[in-house]
Design a protein around this motif. Structure first.
Motif, PDB file in Angstrom:
ATOM      1  N   LEU A 266       0.837  -1.199   0.000  1.00 33.36           N
ATOM      2  CA  LEU A 266       0.000   0.000   0.000  1.00 33.36           C
ATOM      3  C   LEU A 266       0.873   1.250   0.000  1.00 33.36           C
ATOM      4  CD1 LEU A 266      -2.721   1.428   0.173  1.00 33.36           C
ATOM      5  CD2 LEU A 266      -2.608   1.184   2.671  1.00 33.36           C
ATOM      6  N   ALA A 267       1.924   1.242   0.822  1.00 33.39           N
ATOM      7  CA  ALA A 267       2.804   2.410   0.885  1.00 33.39           C
ATOM      8  C   ALA A 267       3.456   2.678  -0.465  1.00 33.39           C
ATOM      9  CB  ALA A 267       3.867   2.207   1.962  1.00 33.39           C
ATOM     10  N   ASN A 268       3.962   1.642  -1.086  1.00 32.42           N
ATOM     11  CA  ASN A 268       4.623   1.817  -2.385  1.00 32.42           C
ATOM     12  C   ASN A 268       3.641   2.341  -3.438  1.00 32.42           C
ATOM     13  OD1 ASN A 268       7.040   0.906  -1.335  1.00 32.42           O
ATOM     14  ND2 ASN A 268       6.674  -1.221  -1.927  1.00 32.42           N
ATOM     15  N   ASP A 269       2.390   1.866  -3.398  1.00 29.35           N
ATOM     16  CA  ASP A 269       1.394   2.327  -4.355  1.00 29.35           C
ATOM     17  C   ASP A 269       1.076   3.807  -4.157  1.00 29.35           C
ATOM     18  OD1 ASP A 269      -0.801   1.878  -6.366  1.00 29.35           O
ATOM     19  OD2 ASP A 269      -2.029   2.433  -4.635  1.00 29.35           O
ATOM     20  N   LEU A 270       0.891   4.224  -2.903  1.00 27.51           N
ATOM     21  CA  LEU A 270       0.586   5.625  -2.625  1.00 27.51           C
ATOM     22  C   LEU A 270       1.739   6.534  -3.021  1.00 27.51           C
ATOM     23  CD1 LEU A 270      -1.116   5.209   0.876  1.00 27.51           C
ATOM     24  CD2 LEU A 270      -2.243   5.621  -1.311  1.00 27.51           C
ATOM     25  N   ILE A 271       2.962   6.083  -2.760  1.00 30.01           N
ATOM     26  CA  ILE A 271       4.142   6.880  -3.109  1.00 30.01           C
ATOM     27  C   ILE A 271       4.271   7.005  -4.623  1.00 30.01           C
ATOM     28  CG2 ILE A 271       6.668   6.903  -3.040  1.00 30.01           C
ATOM     29  CD1 ILE A 271       6.421   5.557  -0.263  1.00 30.01           C
ATOM     30  N   ALA A 272       4.107   5.879  -5.326  1.00 28.51           N
ATOM     31  CA  ALA A 272       4.272   5.887  -6.785  1.00 28.51           C
ATOM     32  C   ALA A 272       3.234   6.776  -7.466  1.00 28.51           C
ATOM     33  CB  ALA A 272       4.187   4.460  -7.327  1.00 28.51           C
ATOM     34  N   ARG A 273       2.018   6.858  -6.905  1.00 26.26           N
ATOM     35  CA  ARG A 273       0.961   7.660  -7.517  1.00 26.26           C
ATOM     36  C   ARG A 273       1.024   9.124  -7.115  1.00 26.26           C
ATOM     37  NH1 ARG A 273      -3.949   6.578  -5.970  1.00 26.26           N
ATOM     38  NH2 ARG A 273      -3.633   5.005  -4.364  1.00 26.26           N
ATOM     39  N   GLY A 274       2.000   9.499  -6.286  1.00 22.67           N
ATOM     40  CA  GLY A 274       2.150  10.895  -5.899  1.00 22.67           C
ATOM     41  C   GLY A 274       1.050  11.399  -4.996  1.00 22.67           C
ATOM     42  N   VAL A 275       0.438  10.506  -4.233  1.00 25.56           N
ATOM     43  CA  VAL A 275      -0.667  10.879  -3.357  1.00 25.56           C
ATOM     44  C   VAL A 275      -0.174  11.811  -2.263  1.00 25.56           C
ATOM     45  CG1 VAL A 275      -2.329   9.959  -1.694  1.00 25.56           C
ATOM     46  CG2 VAL A 275      -1.934   8.776  -3.853  1.00 25.56           C
ATOM     47  N   SER A 276      -0.944  12.840  -1.948  1.00 27.16           N
ATOM     48  CA  SER A 276      -0.571  13.764  -0.877  1.00 27.16           C
ATOM     49  C   SER A 276      -0.702  13.079   0.470  1.00 27.16           C
ATOM     50  CB  SER A 276      -1.465  14.999  -0.905  1.00 27.16           C
ATOM     51  OG  SER A 276      -2.800  14.647  -0.561  1.00 27.16           O
ATOM     52  N   ILE A 277      -0.128  13.711   1.506  1.00 25.97           N
ATOM     53  CA  ILE A 277      -0.169  13.122   2.836  1.00 25.97           C
ATOM     54  C   ILE A 277      -1.610  13.023   3.336  1.00 25.97           C
ATOM     55  CG2 ILE A 277       0.502  13.486   5.239  1.00 25.97           C
ATOM     56  CD1 ILE A 277       3.123  14.636   4.242  1.00 25.97           C
ATOM     57  N   ASP A 278      -2.415  14.074   3.112  1.00 23.53           N
ATOM     58  CA  ASP A 278      -3.809  14.033   3.555  1.00 23.53           C
ATOM     59  C   ASP A 278      -4.578  12.914   2.859  1.00 23.53           C
ATOM     60  OD1 ASP A 278      -3.414  16.142   5.266  1.00 23.53           O
ATOM     61  OD2 ASP A 278      -4.099  17.673   3.835  1.00 23.53           O
ATOM     62  N   ALA A 279      -4.370  12.783   1.548  1.00 24.03           N
ATOM     63  CA  ALA A 279      -5.045  11.708   0.813  1.00 24.03           C
ATOM     64  C   ALA A 279      -4.550  10.337   1.263  1.00 24.03           C
ATOM     65  CB  ALA A 279      -4.831  11.880  -0.687  1.00 24.03           C
ATOM     66  N   ALA A 280      -3.267  10.246   1.621  1.00 19.13           N
ATOM     67  CA  ALA A 280      -2.720   8.982   2.108  1.00 19.13           C
ATOM     68  C   ALA A 280      -3.366   8.592   3.433  1.00 19.13           C
ATOM     69  CB  ALA A 280      -1.205   9.092   2.262  1.00 19.13           C
ATOM     70  N   ARG A 281      -3.589   9.594   4.312  1.00 18.23           N
ATOM     71  CA  ARG A 281      -4.251   9.291   5.584  1.00 18.23           C
ATOM     72  C   ARG A 281      -5.646   8.705   5.338  1.00 18.23           C
ATOM     73  NH1 ARG A 281      -1.368  11.584   9.790  1.00 18.23           N
ATOM     74  NH2 ARG A 281       0.011  13.299   9.199  1.00 18.23           N
ATOM     75  N   GLU A 282      -6.376   9.262   4.377  1.00 16.37           N
ATOM     76  CA  GLU A 282      -7.702   8.734   4.062  1.00 16.37           C
ATOM     77  C   GLU A 282      -7.611   7.305   3.523  1.00 16.37           C
ATOM     78  OE1 GLU A 282      -9.692  11.345   1.428  1.00 16.37           O
ATOM     79  OE2 GLU A 282      -9.678  13.078   2.779  1.00 16.37           O
ATOM     80  N   ALA A 283      -6.606   7.054   2.684  1.00 13.66           N
ATOM     81  CA  ALA A 283      -6.435   5.702   2.142  1.00 13.66           C
ATOM     82  C   ALA A 283      -6.116   4.702   3.243  1.00 13.66           C
ATOM     83  CB  ALA A 283      -5.336   5.699   1.083  1.00 13.66           C
ATOM     84  N   VAL A 284      -5.313   5.119   4.220  1.00 13.92           N
ATOM     85  CA  VAL A 284      -4.977   4.245   5.350  1.00 13.92           C
ATOM     86  C   VAL A 284      -6.224   3.930   6.162  1.00 13.92           C
ATOM     87  CG1 VAL A 284      -3.747   4.144   7.554  1.00 13.92           C
ATOM     88  CG2 VAL A 284      -2.556   4.912   5.497  1.00 13.92           C
ATOM     89  N   LEU A 285      -7.067   4.956   6.413  1.00 14.01           N
ATOM     90  CA  LEU A 285      -8.310   4.725   7.155  1.00 14.01           C
ATOM     91  C   LEU A 285      -9.221   3.751   6.411  1.00 14.01           C
ATOM     92  CD1 LEU A 285      -9.119   8.331   8.454  1.00 14.01           C
ATOM     93  CD2 LEU A 285      -8.338   6.377   9.799  1.00 14.01           C
ATOM     94  N   ASP A 286      -9.305   3.916   5.088  1.00 11.93           N
ATOM     95  CA  ASP A 286     -10.122   3.000   4.294  1.00 11.93           C
ATOM     96  C   ASP A 286      -9.595   1.571   4.395  1.00 11.93           C
ATOM     97  OD1 ASP A 286     -11.713   5.100   3.523  1.00 11.93           O
ATOM     98  OD2 ASP A 286     -10.714   5.403   1.591  1.00 11.93           O
ATOM     99  N   ALA A 287      -8.267   1.437   4.319  1.00 10.29           N
ATOM    100  CA  ALA A 287      -7.669   0.098   4.406  1.00 10.29           C
ATOM    101  C   ALA A 287      -7.933  -0.534   5.763  1.00 10.29           C
ATOM    102  CB  ALA A 287      -6.171   0.180   4.128  1.00 10.29           C
ATOM    103  N   LEU A 288      -7.860   0.257   6.821  1.00 11.04           N
ATOM    104  CA  LEU A 288      -8.142  -0.269   8.157  1.00 11.04           C
ATOM    105  C   LEU A 288      -9.597  -0.696   8.276  1.00 11.04           C
ATOM    106  CD1 LEU A 288      -6.167   2.225  10.427  1.00 11.04           C
ATOM    107  CD2 LEU A 288      -5.645  -0.175  10.002  1.00 11.04           C
ATOM    108  N   GLY A 289     -10.495   0.086   7.672  1.00  8.01           N
ATOM    109  CA  GLY A 289     -11.906  -0.285   7.707  1.00  8.01           C
ATOM    110  C   GLY A 289     -12.178  -1.588   6.989  1.00  8.01           C
ATOM    111  N   GLU A 290     -11.507  -1.786   5.849  1.00  7.29           N
ATOM    112  CA  GLU A 290     -11.686  -3.036   5.107  1.00  7.29           C
ATOM    113  C   GLU A 290     -11.130  -4.219   5.877  1.00  7.29           C
ATOM    114  OE1 GLU A 290      -9.840  -2.435   1.391  1.00  7.29           O
ATOM    115  OE2 GLU A 290     -11.274  -0.932   0.688  1.00  7.29           O
ATOM    116  N   ALA A 291     -10.003  -4.010   6.575  1.00  6.91           N
ATOM    117  CA  ALA A 291      -9.389  -5.102   7.338  1.00  6.91           C
ATOM    118  C   ALA A 291     -10.203  -5.449   8.573  1.00  6.91           C
ATOM    119  CB  ALA A 291      -7.964  -4.717   7.746  1.00  6.91           C
ATOM    120  N   ASN A 292     -10.964  -4.494   9.103  1.00 11.62           N
ATOM    121  CA  ASN A 292     -11.725  -4.715  10.322  1.00 11.62           C
ATOM    122  C   ASN A 292     -13.141  -4.167  10.137  1.00 11.62           C
ATOM    123  OD1 ASN A 292     -12.492  -5.233  12.941  1.00 11.62           O
ATOM    124  ND2 ASN A 292     -11.408  -3.488  13.831  1.00 11.62           N
ATOM    125  N   PRO A 293     -13.972  -4.798   9.321  1.00 11.04           N
ATOM    126  CA  PRO A 293     -15.282  -4.251   8.981  1.00 11.04           C
ATOM    127  C   PRO A 293     -16.201  -4.081  10.181  1.00 11.04           C
ATOM    128  CG  PRO A 293     -15.097  -6.537   8.279  1.00 11.04           C
ATOM    129  CD  PRO A 293     -13.734  -6.104   8.705  1.00 11.04           C
TER     130      PRO A 293
END
Length: 663
Positions: A261-288
């Motif tokens: 996930l980290a490598n994907d966010l870095i490669a796509r040039g995602v901003s830090i704020d957008a990365a935080r949202e992506a992390v929250l989404d990933a946590l939600g999927e891992a723990n529905p």
């Protein structure tokens, strides 16, 4: 106000850059530290903080670095090939709050491509691995921008090595190379906490204090004019990008989301704020369900010790086969619990509160499956693996194998073809006259070749089997695997007798040209005599008579077995005509694989295994079954792989004889 505590911390890393390169001496200059503040994450307080290195000879332990510390490949230190070069002795210098060093690269061939990239400017980033002996923790004034409220100043620290790295700045992840290794070494670090709610200017005023000098008390803030904001330059852009990369990697590492996930966010040039949202989404999927995993106190958590795993494994073995496995004192506590109870115990022992967890989720934890950002300690998979290994081995050893009486066991080092030479007798001795010379003789050679092969299967233990306490079904499957491995060996060995393969000379194993194929007959005094005669007239490769005596008669159950036992029975004859000449002469090997459903049953004779007529081979160090396990992918549970490396070949036809038999 001041207090001190001791924490165990890993080796940490800081980014630097390469400077001038000297091609002739294979050396180059590196700027390995500036001491600037970088963002970190607290090891014990669950907080972000700023870390600052005091770059001063009084605050730095430079002896190790200055005495020829290694120059490594990306902080790797497990193999000698990880060393790319060395810090030249005495090359360390501290100037204007910056640390410089001279690196000399190895002349090994595998280092040459790296040296070319350094000279070409392709590889230009370095990182220093260091250990902190003492931090000063200074509370900052309340922040309105959401940034850290504490500054950790390293006032006693020790650089250990310098590395060439792909990404120069990774302060968030910390480049903790030592902690990523299997030993996860930690080092004591004293953290001294200074006063709270201090102005940030007060912190800056103490930036030059040394390791041994106390911090100035109540240093007044010094008003300073606001500096002019410089125009963005290349270095500023690189620094901002390094900060983005490190922050994203810190977020993903903190929440155990892995590097993908980290490598994907870095490669796509995602901003830090957008990365935080992506992390929250990933946590939600891992723990529905949004469930929080409550950990028991650290001192109560299990350590995954072998004694515990052995005790639980013994208990499971007793449940599966009580007549074969008695309850030991160590396993009595677990002997009468269900598999689900044992799984729950292993999970709770690892520090997970299972009070509100359904059985399916507990089963996932027990089997080492990722759930809600937590990984189990691996006790339960190791316990089941021990049970599988013991059960497989017991079933393997208990399955009858009769071929050992007439074939030779060997081990081989690898899977390449094995050559076995058939060597003729030594040449005849010739008379040497007085004063004469000895002459050379030769031994004729033949060759047979074979190679071992790998056989194996995977079996799965699912979460459903665990919850249903389906131990007996699992035990039966594992036992059948062990028996299958033993039966495989017998199938291979007896197929040699039944398939009559070609030998190295191009002729079938049992053939008139080899003198080891008899006329079809039952086992009688006459047919045994003909068999002995065939062995007696065998010759070596040079055509000379050799002594080869059969020891074993190999028969299928049924008519052939009755015939041979009659011929070997000890009797009291009433006359010479009733004498049994072969009484107790041979050993009988009875094998069901020799039953011929399409015609008369054959019978065979074979020499002692020492003659080496047939060989069977295991891979050295892997004799018998080898098992391993992993958390399942195809199976929603744990997968166990049983592997068997085995091979066999007829080496010398002179030690075998076949009679096709009659109905």
């Amino acid at each position: 106000m001041e207090n001190e505590e001791i924490l165990d911390l890993p080796v940490i890393g800081r980014a630097g850059t390469m400077q001038s390169v000297d091609d002739a001496s294979r050396t180059f200059e590196v700027l390995w530290t500036t001491g600037a503040q970088v963002r970190r994450y607290s090891w014990a307080r669950d907080e972000e903080f700023d870390e600052e290195l005091v770059v001063s000879p009084n605050a730095m332990r430079l002896d190790r670095l200055n005495a020829g510390a290694p120059f490594l490949n990306s902080h790797a230190s497990q193999r000698l090939t990880d060393i790319l070069g060395v810090v030249e002795n005495g090359s360390i210098r501290i100037e204007n709050g910056q640390g410089f060093a001279r690196i000399r690269l190895s002349e090994r061939d595998e280092v040459e491509p790296i040296w070319r990239d350094i000279k070409a400017g392709i590889i230009r980033n370095v990182s220093v691995g260091y250990r902190v002996h003492r931090f000063e923790r200074v509370a900052k004034a309340d922040r309105t921008d959401g940034g850290p409220r504490a500054l950790y100043r390293a006032v006693d620290w020790e650089p250990l090595e310098i590395s060439a790295v792909a990404i120069g700045a990774d302060p968030g992840a910390g480049m903790r190379s030592e902690a990523r290794q299997s030993d996860a070494r930690q080092f004591p670090c004293a953290i001294t906490t200074k006063g709270r709610n201090m102005p940030e200017d007060t912190i800056a005023a103490g930036a030059d204090e040394t390791r041994n000098a106390p911090a100035p008390a109540q240093t007044p803030a010094i008003p300073q004019a606001a500096p002019a904001v410089p125009a963005p330059d290349a270095e500023s852009i690189r620094a901002e990008e390094r900060s983005r990369v490190s922050t994203i990697m810190t977020l993903c590492a903190r929440h155990d989301l892995g590097s993908d996930l980290a490598n994907d966010l870095i490669a796509r040039g995602v901003s830090i704020d957008a990365a935080r949202e992506a992390v929250l989404d990933a946590l939600g999927e891992a723990n529905p369900l949004g469930r929080t995993i409550e950990l028991a106190p650290a001192q109560a958590r299990g350590t995954g010790d072998a004694a515990y795993r052995d005790a639980v494994a013994d208990a499971i073995m007793h449940r599966a086969a009580p007549s074969l496995h008695a309850v030991s004192p160590q396993s009595r506590e677990f002997a009468f619990r269900s598999l689900m109870d044992l799984a729950r115990h292993a999970v709770e022992r690892a520090g997970v509160n299972t009070a509100a967890m359904p059985d399916m989720e507990i089963a996932g934890f027990a089997m080492g499956m990722r759930s809600a950002g937590y990984h189990s300690t691996g006790d339960f998979p190791a316990i089941l693996s021990s049970v599988v290994n013991q059960t497989l081995r017991a079933a393997y050893d208990a399955t009858p194998r009769t071929f050992g009486a007439w074939s030779t066991r060997v081990t081989v080092r690898d899977f390449r073809p094995v050559d076995r030479l058939q060597i003729g007798n030594a040449p005849d001795l010739v008379k040497v006259p007085e004063g004469g010379e000895f002459t050379y003789g030769t031994a004729t050679e033949g060759k047979e070749s074979y190679a071992i092969a790998t056989y194996g299967r995977i079996i799965g233990f699912s979460r459903q089997m665990l919850i249903n306490d389906d131990l007996r079904a699992f035990d039966r499957v594992v036992q059948s695997f062990g028996a299958s491995a033993a039966n495989l060996e017998s199938d291979i060995l007896y197929s040699i007798l039944l398939s009559n393969p070609a030998m190295g000379d191009g002729t079938a194993l049992f053939h008139a040209n080899h003198g080891n194929l008899g006329t079809a007959a039952a086992i009688t005094e006459e047919s045994l005599t003909a068999m002995l005669r065939a062995f007696a007239v065998q010759k070596d490769l040079d055509g000379r008579a050799i002594t080869v005596l059969p020891r074993n008669i190999i028969v299928p159950p049924g008519k052939r077995m009755v015939e041979i036992h009659k011929q070997l029975a000890a009797t009291t004859p009433g006359s010479t005509a009733e004498v049994n000449p072969y009484s107790n002469r041979f050993s009988v090997v009875e094998e069901i694989r020799l039953v011929n459903t399409a015609g008369p049953d054959p019978w065979f004779a074979a020499t002692d295994p020492a003659f080496g007529a047939v060989e069977y081979a295991y891979l050295a160090g892997q004799e018998g079954l080898y098992t391993e396990h992993r958390v399942g992918f195809e199976v929603d549970g744990i997968e166990f792989k049983a592997r068997h490396d085995f091979g066999a070949k007829a080496i010398d036809w002179r030690g075998l004889y076949k009679n096709p038999g009659i109905a």
